[in-house]
Design a protein around this motif. Structure first.
Motif, short mmCIF file in Angstrom:
data_model
loop_
_atom_site.label_atom_id
_atom_site.label_comp_id
_atom_site.label_asym_id
_atom_site.label_seq_id
_atom_site.Cartn_x
_atom_site.Cartn_y
_atom_site.Cartn_z
N ALA A 224 0.83 -1.21 0.00
CA ALA A 224 0.00 0.00 0.00
C ALA A 224 0.86 1.25 0.00
CB ALA A 224 -0.92 -0.02 1.22
N ARG A 225 1.93 1.24 0.79
CA ARG A 225 2.81 2.40 0.88
C ARG A 225 3.53 2.66 -0.43
NH1 ARG A 225 4.85 1.11 5.46
NH2 ARG A 225 6.53 -0.17 4.59
N SER A 226 3.78 1.61 -1.20
CA SER A 226 4.53 1.76 -2.45
C SER A 226 3.75 2.49 -3.53
CB SER A 226 4.93 0.38 -2.97
OG SER A 226 3.79 -0.30 -3.52
N GLY A 227 2.42 2.50 -3.41
CA GLY A 227 1.60 3.12 -4.44
C GLY A 227 1.36 2.23 -5.64
N ALA A 228 1.83 0.98 -5.58
CA ALA A 228 1.70 0.07 -6.72
C ALA A 228 0.36 -0.65 -6.76
CB ALA A 228 2.83 -0.96 -6.70
N VAL A 229 -0.43 -0.55 -5.68
CA VAL A 229 -1.72 -1.25 -5.65
C VAL A 229 -2.84 -0.24 -5.42
CG1 VAL A 229 -0.68 -3.39 -4.84
CG2 VAL A 229 -1.63 -1.78 -3.17
N ASP A 230 -4.00 -0.60 -5.91
CA ASP A 230 -5.18 0.24 -5.77
C ASP A 230 -6.06 -0.21 -4.62
OD1 ASP A 230 -4.95 1.82 -8.45
OD2 ASP A 230 -4.73 -0.29 -9.03
N MET A 231 -5.87 -1.48 -4.19
CA MET A 231 -6.72 -2.03 -3.15
C MET A 231 -5.94 -3.04 -2.32
SD MET A 231 -10.25 -2.59 -5.34
CE MET A 231 -11.32 -1.82 -4.15
N ILE A 232 -6.44 -3.25 -1.09
CA ILE A 232 -5.91 -4.27 -0.21
C ILE A 232 -6.95 -5.38 -0.12
CG2 ILE A 232 -5.32 -4.81 2.19
CD1 ILE A 232 -3.12 -3.36 0.75
N GLY A 233 -6.48 -6.63 -0.20
CA GLY A 233 -7.39 -7.76 -0.16
C GLY A 233 -7.43 -8.44 1.19
N GLY A 234 -8.34 -9.39 1.28
CA GLY A 234 -8.46 -10.24 2.45
C GLY A 234 -9.03 -11.56 1.99
N ILE A 235 -9.09 -12.55 2.90
CA ILE A 235 -9.64 -13.85 2.52
C ILE A 235 -10.28 -14.51 3.73
CG2 ILE A 235 -7.36 -14.92 2.83
CD1 ILE A 235 -8.25 -16.99 0.68
N ASP A 236 -11.53 -14.88 3.61
CA ASP A 236 -12.28 -15.64 4.61
C ASP A 236 -11.78 -15.40 6.03
OD1 ASP A 236 -13.91 -16.80 2.64
OD2 ASP A 236 -12.45 -18.36 2.25
N PRO A 237 -12.12 -14.26 6.61
CA PRO A 237 -11.59 -13.91 7.93
C PRO A 237 -11.87 -14.97 9.00
CG PRO A 237 -12.74 -12.04 6.95
CD PRO A 237 -13.03 -13.22 6.07
N SER A 238 -13.01 -15.66 8.88
CA SER A 238 -13.34 -16.69 9.88
C SER A 238 -12.91 -18.07 9.42
CB SER A 238 -14.84 -16.68 10.17
OG SER A 238 -15.26 -15.47 10.74
N GLY A 239 -13.37 -18.50 8.26
CA GLY A 239 -13.18 -19.87 7.82
C GLY A 239 -11.74 -20.24 7.54
N PHE A 240 -10.94 -19.32 7.00
CA PHE A 240 -9.55 -19.63 6.65
C PHE A 240 -8.56 -19.00 7.63
CE2 PHE A 240 -5.69 -19.02 3.93
CZ PHE A 240 -5.37 -20.37 3.81
N ASP A 241 -8.71 -17.71 7.89
CA ASP A 241 -7.77 -17.03 8.79
C ASP A 241 -8.12 -17.27 10.26
OD1 ASP A 241 -5.42 -15.76 8.32
OD2 ASP A 241 -6.25 -13.77 8.10
N GLN A 242 -9.37 -17.59 10.54
CA GLN A 242 -9.84 -17.85 11.90
C GLN A 242 -9.53 -16.69 12.84
OE1 GLN A 242 -8.45 -21.74 13.12
NE2 GLN A 242 -9.46 -22.76 11.40
N ALA A 243 -9.69 -15.49 12.30
CA ALA A 243 -9.41 -14.28 13.10
C ALA A 243 -10.21 -13.13 12.50
CB ALA A 243 -7.92 -13.97 13.09
N LEU A 244 -11.53 -13.22 12.61
CA LEU A 244 -12.40 -12.28 11.90
C LEU A 244 -12.06 -10.83 12.21
CD1 LEU A 244 -16.17 -12.63 11.23
CD2 LEU A 244 -15.27 -10.47 12.07
N ASP A 245 -12.15 -10.44 13.46
CA ASP A 245 -11.94 -9.03 13.81
C ASP A 245 -10.51 -8.59 13.56
OD1 ASP A 245 -14.58 -8.50 14.60
OD2 ASP A 245 -14.22 -9.29 16.61
N GLU A 246 -9.55 -9.46 13.87
CA GLU A 246 -8.15 -9.08 13.70
C GLU A 246 -7.83 -8.86 12.22
OE1 GLU A 246 -3.70 -10.59 15.13
OE2 GLU A 246 -5.46 -11.85 15.47
N GLN A 247 -8.31 -9.77 11.34
CA GLN A 247 -8.03 -9.57 9.92
C GLN A 247 -8.72 -8.33 9.37
OE1 GLN A 247 -9.40 -11.16 5.68
NE2 GLN A 247 -8.59 -12.82 6.91
#
Length: 457
Positions: A224-247
């Motif tokens: 994000a700081r580099s300016g090379a991306v337009d968006m930040i992604g995420g993936i299944d905060p509960s089912g895969f990362d198992q950290a909904l609020d933290e992610q």
């Protein structure tokens, strides 16, 4: 006609998507119906004329004898300064013969992963996989085995997409300690080479998880700081990362600090999916990110009744949270028509193309519109036309681009092809004889017209 079911016990991209239901402890239900500066090598004199006129910045091009949106009678399509013009052709305008072909709006791929592709390379034999973790491991192995850089592979696929009529795409680049920012940097190089032919938005996508894979959060911040991306992604905060609020706190915090958008993969269904979607809605409201958030796949919405969907859709519409689907099956495609009733922007995408997850995919959005019609079992002309509309204008809405609808003032982004009418085109998928971007011919006869190589090469 029904597609055959996978052999029990096998695992594929489609079963991974369907398996999100198992992660959520729910059973899939049937989805509601959808929608209601020289001339490039190989370019013809007409291509050169169109290209030169547009590059001159003030020139005009007339695409003569074309059938706008499949109209029975041909007409002239006048382009001035890269946009469709209302008036007659200015004196001295260059002429490109359309030969009676249909002119249709170019298409938008709202969800694709060009960094992971093996497109244009040697065949890759894929091994069995028993879950997302296996796919992630195979992603890394494939990345390390490739002799061609991310930039080269992505460029080949993205140029191919242009030749099939794509004007813009939202490209997800894997960000993880195994890759660093190689995916982001590779897509940036490919995007630069294609800037005359393709509009690209890039998402820094944490396929390996944001929280479960240490070091990923720092890489997302760096991207994000580099300016090379337009968006930040995420993936299944509960089912895969198992950290909904933290992610979600981390992803939305990065987006808020750097003034960029969010695009989260959400495969979880049932209570887990709805809870995650609720968290996305709440953070979008709290951080005033209206119009800057997208949720991809969103399988938790596919089996809801009208009464269950309406309040969620109303909030999505109120906060202008966009959604994307890749139409993998009848039970996983979003209920596009019902969502649009609430003002929700919905786009269509290719997803992965010939990567470690699957040998299938072609980055052809006309084919994807065809698949959308196929999986939703449409048959009426209006329904087939609506499938094309999602692939063209739905994706433009998601990316915040004007519609290339061939009206005066619209971007001169269109394809010329032979056909009888638009519904027949969706079914038969004829070759794209000419692709025009900003009034410039960028592909002919299915081949991309490369304007040159990067400096120093």
């Amino acid at each position: 006609m029904q597609l055959s079911s996978p052999v029990p016990g096998t695992f594929s991209r489609r079963t991974v998507l369907a398996g999100a239901a198992a992660l959520a402890g729910t059973t899939a239900t049937t989805a509601a119906a959808v929608i209601g500066p020289a001339s490039p090598a190989g370019a013809s004199p007409a291509d050169a004329a169109a290209s030169g006129a547009a590059q001159a910045g003030g020139g005009a091009v007339v695409f003569r004898d074309v059938r706008l949106l499949g109209a029975p009678d041909p007409s002239d399509l006048v382009v001035v300064e890269g946009r469709v013009s209302r008036g007659p052709a200015p004196r001295g305008a260059k002429v490109v013969d359309g030969g009676g072909r249909i002119a249709l709006p170019s298409l938008v791929d709202a969800h694709i992963h060009p960094d992971k592709t093996t497109w244009g390379g040697s065949w890759v034999s894929r091994r069995p996989a028993s879950g997302i973790a296996d796919y992630v491991e195979q992603d890394v192995e494939l990345f390390r085995s490739q002799r061609r850089s991310v930039a080269e592979r992505a460029y080949g696929l993205m140029a191919h997409a242009v030749a099939r009529g794509t004007r813009a795409m939202r490209a997800h680049a894997d960000v993880a300690p195994a890759y660093g920012l190689a995916g982001v940097e590779g897509l940036a190089e490919a995007r630069g080479r294609l800037r005359h032919a393709l509009d690209v938005q890039t998402v820094a996508f944490p396929q390996h998880g944001v929280i479960r894979t240490p070091g990923t959060a720092e890489l997302l911040e760096e991207a994000a700081r580099s300016g090379a991306v337009d968006m930040i992604g995420g993936i299944d905060p509960s089912g895969f990362d198992q950290a909904l609020d933290e992610q979600l706190d981390l992803v939305f915090g990065i987006a808020d600090r750097h003034g960029i958008g969010v695009d989260i993969h959400l495969h979880d269904r049932g209570a887990k999916g709805i809870e995650a979607l609720r968290g996305i809605i709440d953070r979008t409201r709290a951080l005033a990110l209206t119009g800057k958030v997208t949720v991809s796949h969103v399988f938790c919405l596919t089996g809801l009744t009208d009464g269950e969907l309406a309040p969620l859709a109303a909030e999505l519409g109120e906060l202008d949270i966009a959604l994307t689907t890749v139409a993998p099956s009848d039970s996983l495609v979003l209920p596009i028509a019902r969502l649009r009733e609430h003002g929700v922007r919905v786009g269509l995408g290719s997803d992965g193309v010939r990567d470690s997850w699957s040998p299938f995919g072609n980055a052809d959005m006309l084919h994807r519109a065809h698949l959308l019609g196929w999986v939703t079992d449409v048959r009426l002309d209006e329904e087939l036309t609506n499938c094309y509309d999602v692939a063209a204008h739905g994706g433009a809405d998601v990316m915040g681009l004007p519609h290339a609808d061939l009206r005066p003032g619209a971007p001169a982004d269109f394809v010329l092809l032979r056909g009888e009418c638009l519904p027949q085109v969706v079914v038969d998928m004829p070759r794209r004889d000419m692709v025009v971007h900003g009034g410039v011919v960028v592909a002919r006869d299915g081949e991309f017209l490369d304007r040159g190589k990067p400096a120093g090469k």
